[in-house]
Write a protein that holds these residues in place. Sequence first.
Motif, PDB file in Angstrom:
ATOM      1  N   LYS A   1       0.843  -1.199   0.000  1.00  0.00           N
ATOM      2  CA  LYS A   1       0.000   0.000   0.000  1.00  0.00           C
ATOM      3  C   LYS A   1       0.877   1.248   0.000  1.00  0.00           C
ATOM      4  O   LYS A   1       2.020   1.210   0.459  1.00  0.00           O
ATOM      5  CB  LYS A   1      -0.904   0.020   1.231  1.00  0.00           C
ATOM      6  CG  LYS A   1      -1.836  -1.176   1.342  1.00  0.00           C
ATOM      7  CD  LYS A   1      -2.624  -1.103   2.644  1.00  0.00           C
ATOM      8  CE  LYS A   1      -3.531  -2.328   2.812  1.00  0.00           C
ATOM      9  NZ  LYS A   1      -4.286  -2.279   4.094  1.00  0.00           N
ATOM     10  N   ASN A   2       0.304   2.334  -0.482  1.00  0.00           N
ATOM     11  CA  ASN A   2       1.008   3.612  -0.437  1.00  0.00           C
ATOM     12  C   ASN A   2       0.761   4.310   0.891  1.00  0.00           C
ATOM     13  O   ASN A   2      -0.383   4.336   1.372  1.00  0.00           O
ATOM     14  CB  ASN A   2       0.546   4.537  -1.565  1.00  0.00           C
ATOM     15  CG  ASN A   2       1.108   4.143  -2.913  1.00  0.00           C
ATOM     16  OD1 ASN A   2       2.112   3.436  -2.987  1.00  0.00           O
ATOM     17  ND2 ASN A   2       0.482   4.592  -3.979  1.00  0.00           N
ATOM     18  N   PRO A   3       1.780   4.874   1.497  1.00  0.00           N
ATOM     19  CA  PRO A   3       1.561   5.682   2.699  1.00  0.00           C
ATOM     20  C   PRO A   3       1.008   7.052   2.302  1.00  0.00           C
ATOM     21  O   PRO A   3       0.966   7.399   1.115  1.00  0.00           O
ATOM     22  CB  PRO A   3       2.966   5.820   3.279  1.00  0.00           C
ATOM     23  CG  PRO A   3       3.846   5.821   2.061  1.00  0.00           C
ATOM     24  CD  PRO A   3       3.203   4.872   1.081  1.00  0.00           C
ATOM     25  N   TYR A   4       0.580   7.812   3.269  1.00  0.00           N
ATOM     26  CA  TYR A   4       0.277   9.225   3.014  1.00  0.00           C
ATOM     27  C   TYR A   4       1.558   9.868   2.512  1.00  0.00           C
ATOM     28  O   TYR A   4       2.626   9.704   3.127  1.00  0.00           O
ATOM     29  CB  TYR A   4      -0.210   9.884   4.302  1.00  0.00           C
ATOM     30  CG  TYR A   4      -0.396  11.376   4.200  1.00  0.00           C
ATOM     31  CD1 TYR A   4      -1.296  11.931   3.296  1.00  0.00           C
ATOM     32  CD2 TYR A   4       0.342  12.234   5.014  1.00  0.00           C
ATOM     33  CE1 TYR A   4      -1.466  13.301   3.207  1.00  0.00           C
ATOM     34  CE2 TYR A   4       0.180  13.607   4.937  1.00  0.00           C
ATOM     35  CZ  TYR A   4      -0.726  14.138   4.025  1.00  0.00           C
ATOM     36  OH  TYR A   4      -0.882  15.498   3.923  1.00  0.00           O
ATOM     37  N   PRO A   5       1.538  10.578   1.363  1.00  0.00           N
ATOM     38  CA  PRO A   5       2.791  11.055   0.754  1.00  0.00           C
ATOM     39  C   PRO A   5       3.686  11.863   1.676  1.00  0.00           C
ATOM     40  O   PRO A   5       4.911  11.816   1.571  1.00  0.00           O
ATOM     41  CB  PRO A   5       2.294  11.901  -0.426  1.00  0.00           C
ATOM     42  CG  PRO A   5       0.951  11.357  -0.758  1.00  0.00           C
ATOM     43  CD  PRO A   5       0.368  10.922   0.553  1.00  0.00           C
ATOM     44  N   ASP A   6       3.076  12.617   2.607  1.00  0.00           N
ATOM     45  CA  ASP A   6       3.872  13.462   3.503  1.00  0.00           C
ATOM     46  C   ASP A   6       4.052  12.832   4.884  1.00  0.00           C
ATOM     47  O   ASP A   6       4.345  13.525   5.860  1.00  0.00           O
ATOM     48  CB  ASP A   6       3.216  14.843   3.636  1.00  0.00           C
ATOM     49  CG  ASP A   6       3.165  15.579   2.308  1.00  0.00           C
ATOM     50  OD1 ASP A   6       4.200  15.616   1.628  1.00  0.00           O
ATOM     51  OD2 ASP A   6       2.089  16.100   1.947  1.00  0.00           O
ATOM     52  N   ALA A   7       3.879  11.516   4.953  1.00  0.00           N
ATOM     53  CA  ALA A   7       3.948  10.833   6.249  1.00  0.00           C
ATOM     54  C   ALA A   7       5.322  10.926   6.892  1.00  0.00           C
ATOM     55  O   ALA A   7       5.453  10.852   8.115  1.00  0.00           O
ATOM     56  CB  ALA A   7       3.550   9.363   6.087  1.00  0.00           C
ATOM     57  N   PHE A   8       6.353  11.112   6.080  1.00  0.00           N
ATOM     58  CA  PHE A   8       7.720  11.079   6.614  1.00  0.00           C
ATOM     59  C   PHE A   8       8.341  12.480   6.647  1.00  0.00           C
ATOM     60  O   PHE A   8       9.531  12.644   6.439  1.00  0.00           O
ATOM     61  CB  PHE A   8       8.566  10.121   5.777  1.00  0.00           C
ATOM     62  CG  PHE A   8       7.933   8.768   5.618  1.00  0.00           C
ATOM     63  CD1 PHE A   8       7.738   7.935   6.705  1.00  0.00           C
ATOM     64  CD2 PHE A   8       7.481   8.340   4.377  1.00  0.00           C
ATOM     65  CE1 PHE A   8       7.145   6.685   6.565  1.00  0.00           C
ATOM     66  CE2 PHE A   8       6.874   7.101   4.224  1.00  0.00           C
ATOM     67  CZ  PHE A   8       6.701   6.271   5.325  1.00  0.00           C
ATOM     68  N   TYR A   9       7.490  13.466   6.928  1.00  0.00           N
ATOM     69  CA  TYR A   9       7.917  14.861   6.948  1.00  0.00           C
ATOM     70  C   TYR A   9       9.014  15.129   7.976  1.00  0.00           C
ATOM     71  O   TYR A   9       9.758  16.113   7.877  1.00  0.00           O
ATOM     72  CB  TYR A   9       6.719  15.763   7.253  1.00  0.00           C
ATOM     73  CG  TYR A   9       6.204  15.609   8.665  1.00  0.00           C
ATOM     74  CD1 TYR A   9       6.685  16.422   9.691  1.00  0.00           C
ATOM     75  CD2 TYR A   9       5.259  14.640   8.985  1.00  0.00           C
ATOM     76  CE1 TYR A   9       6.234  16.265  11.001  1.00  0.00           C
ATOM     77  CE2 TYR A   9       4.809  14.476  10.289  1.00  0.00           C
ATOM     78  CZ  TYR A   9       5.301  15.292  11.291  1.00  0.00           C
ATOM     79  OH  TYR A   9       4.866  15.139  12.585  1.00  0.00           O
ATOM     80  N   MET A  10       9.141  14.270   8.969  1.00  0.00           N
ATOM     81  CA  MET A  10      10.078  14.528  10.073  1.00  0.00           C
ATOM     82  C   MET A  10      11.546  14.541   9.625  1.00  0.00           C
ATOM     83  O   MET A  10      12.416  14.995  10.371  1.00  0.00           O
ATOM     84  CB  MET A  10       9.888  13.525  11.201  1.00  0.00           C
ATOM     85  CG  MET A  10      10.231  12.079  10.859  1.00  0.00           C
ATOM     86  SD  MET A  10       9.013  11.252   9.820  1.00  0.00           S
ATOM     87  CE  MET A  10       7.604  11.156  10.909  1.00  0.00           C
ATOM     88  N   VAL A  11      11.839  14.045   8.422  1.00  0.00           N
ATOM     89  CA  VAL A  11      13.226  14.069   7.951  1.00  0.00           C
ATOM     90  C   VAL A  11      13.514  15.319   7.129  1.00  0.00           C
ATOM     91  O   VAL A  11      14.614  15.481   6.601  1.00  0.00           O
ATOM     92  CB  VAL A  11      13.562  12.808   7.124  1.00  0.00           C
ATOM     93  CG1 VAL A  11      13.410  11.565   7.968  1.00  0.00           C
ATOM     94  CG2 VAL A  11      12.709  12.713   5.857  1.00  0.00           C
TER      95      VAL A  11
END
Length: 581
Positions: free
Chosen positions: A442-452
Amino acid sequence: MVNIKINDREVQVKEGTTILRAAEQAHMPIPHLCYLKDINEIGACRVCVVEIKGVNKLIPACNNVVQEGMEIYTNSPRVREARRTNVELILSQHDCLCATCVRSGNCSLQKIANDLGIITTEYARNVPANSWPQDYPLVRDASKCIKCMRCIQICEKVQGVNIWDVAKTGSRTTVGVSHNRRITESDCALCGQCITHCPVGALRERDDTAKLLALDGAFADPNKVTVVQVAPAVRTAWGEELGLTREEATPQRLVAALKALGFDYVFDTNFGADLTIMEEGSEFLERLKHRDEYTFPMFTSCCPGWVRYLKGHHPEMAGQLSTAKSPHQMQGAITKTYFAEKMGIDPDKIFNISIMPCVAKKAEADIPNMNDAGHGKDVDLVLTTREIVRMIRADHLDVRNLAEREFDTPLGTGTGAAVIFGATGGVMEAALRTCYHLITGKNPYPDAFYMVRGLDGWKEACIDIAGTTVRVAVVSGLGNTEKLIRALKRGEVEYDFVEVMACPGGCVGGGGQPIHDGQELAGTRGDNLYFLDRGNELRFSHENPDILDLYKDYLGAPLSHRAHELLHTDHTGWKMPGEMK
């Protein structure tokens, strides 16, 4: 707060503010040459001298702070005379052939001299002789050095590589390679930060434009098919020196300019970035599955400046680099194989050009074991953003009025994940988006990894993917990188995956980008890349239709035998000078 007067005007500033900064806040700027905030505040050039009421001698404004009741004069007769004399003395040891200087029109010394109205000078000219290997990717011209020491400080304090040092004494004082080495004997990462922080033309990239423009260049050879690719970070900066707004300097308008220059095919390195994610992300997951066979963390390998640094300073860790080539090298190999076959072009006739924000990629393209397509160099020529801008200027293109054109196919499609490659954290975020899909389907929310994201020199995060915790870190700037490596060796931190960019802020702040003296634009340019990502219909590398076709029709699958042959490399197959000792 401190109450002072500048040129008889009452001003209030915070205690501890330098005179230079106070005058700037009061909209009475003081010219300066050697000053770099928090990096080079040594008062060496003496151009920023000011007069203080009640003080006999003039003092530099860059490293003296205001005091209550201080009355400052930035352009008194004494200041004007001293400033003019100081600049004339600098010019007496400077090659003033501005018309043939790469920084003409963008030179702090030239501007200050013009502002002071210096037309002639009474001092005898004594210009140092220049001796430097002109085939090296980074070129230093001793005849233009003004001894401001910025290159020494940026290389030591920010990058921690210590390539430059003071040489000789007295009036012969200059800057040379540290430890009495030749530049070819040093472990220079070729990050180019010394170039972008030099106020004059003493440092520059090797100019390779003649290999295209000369009578015997690629443009003039009817047997050559010129294929050019444009890196993600280039699109954020190419219009700056051409006076274009960000709305005008679109990637499509750059494509139009490149077509007008004479390139046959214009591709987007975003395609190569998506391909890198497919290979590097798959490699990372493969290593996780066989954790006991590998040493962690796995390091990204798309930044050649970082690869050079690791091999030069910590060669025992080279095996932790991803074997994936950088995006432009992958694209170069695919151009001379898949693309040539698909278009029916003799691959020996293809001349591949990469437009990069980077100086280190000039050296990367020359590494013998980077060339696996079997038709000469996979990437024949690397030009910096500055070089392509000079080519556009040379042809007097009215870029603002060029009709936009799309990238050519089939190597012109890129996703939002590829666009953010140019910003620090972008490679990691793009990889995590696809790794999540490869694990879960599945695809994650595109901005799910904003913390980097962000300009912090060292960022870390723990990501949970379907019950698997992935410990990641993102670091930019080689000084920050060294701190991370030392922490790893001391056992203070543990990571699974680490992204490293040699230049602070990532490729957007690369050593091949346009120079704006005193300004750091990596943040602004990076924000533009994230804006482009949000507006892209495709935000996952594994959804790029041209990438899917490439695997279906030619490569088979990520990490396949053919993919390994063309898209991966052995980082131990070549040596940095430090590895040869």
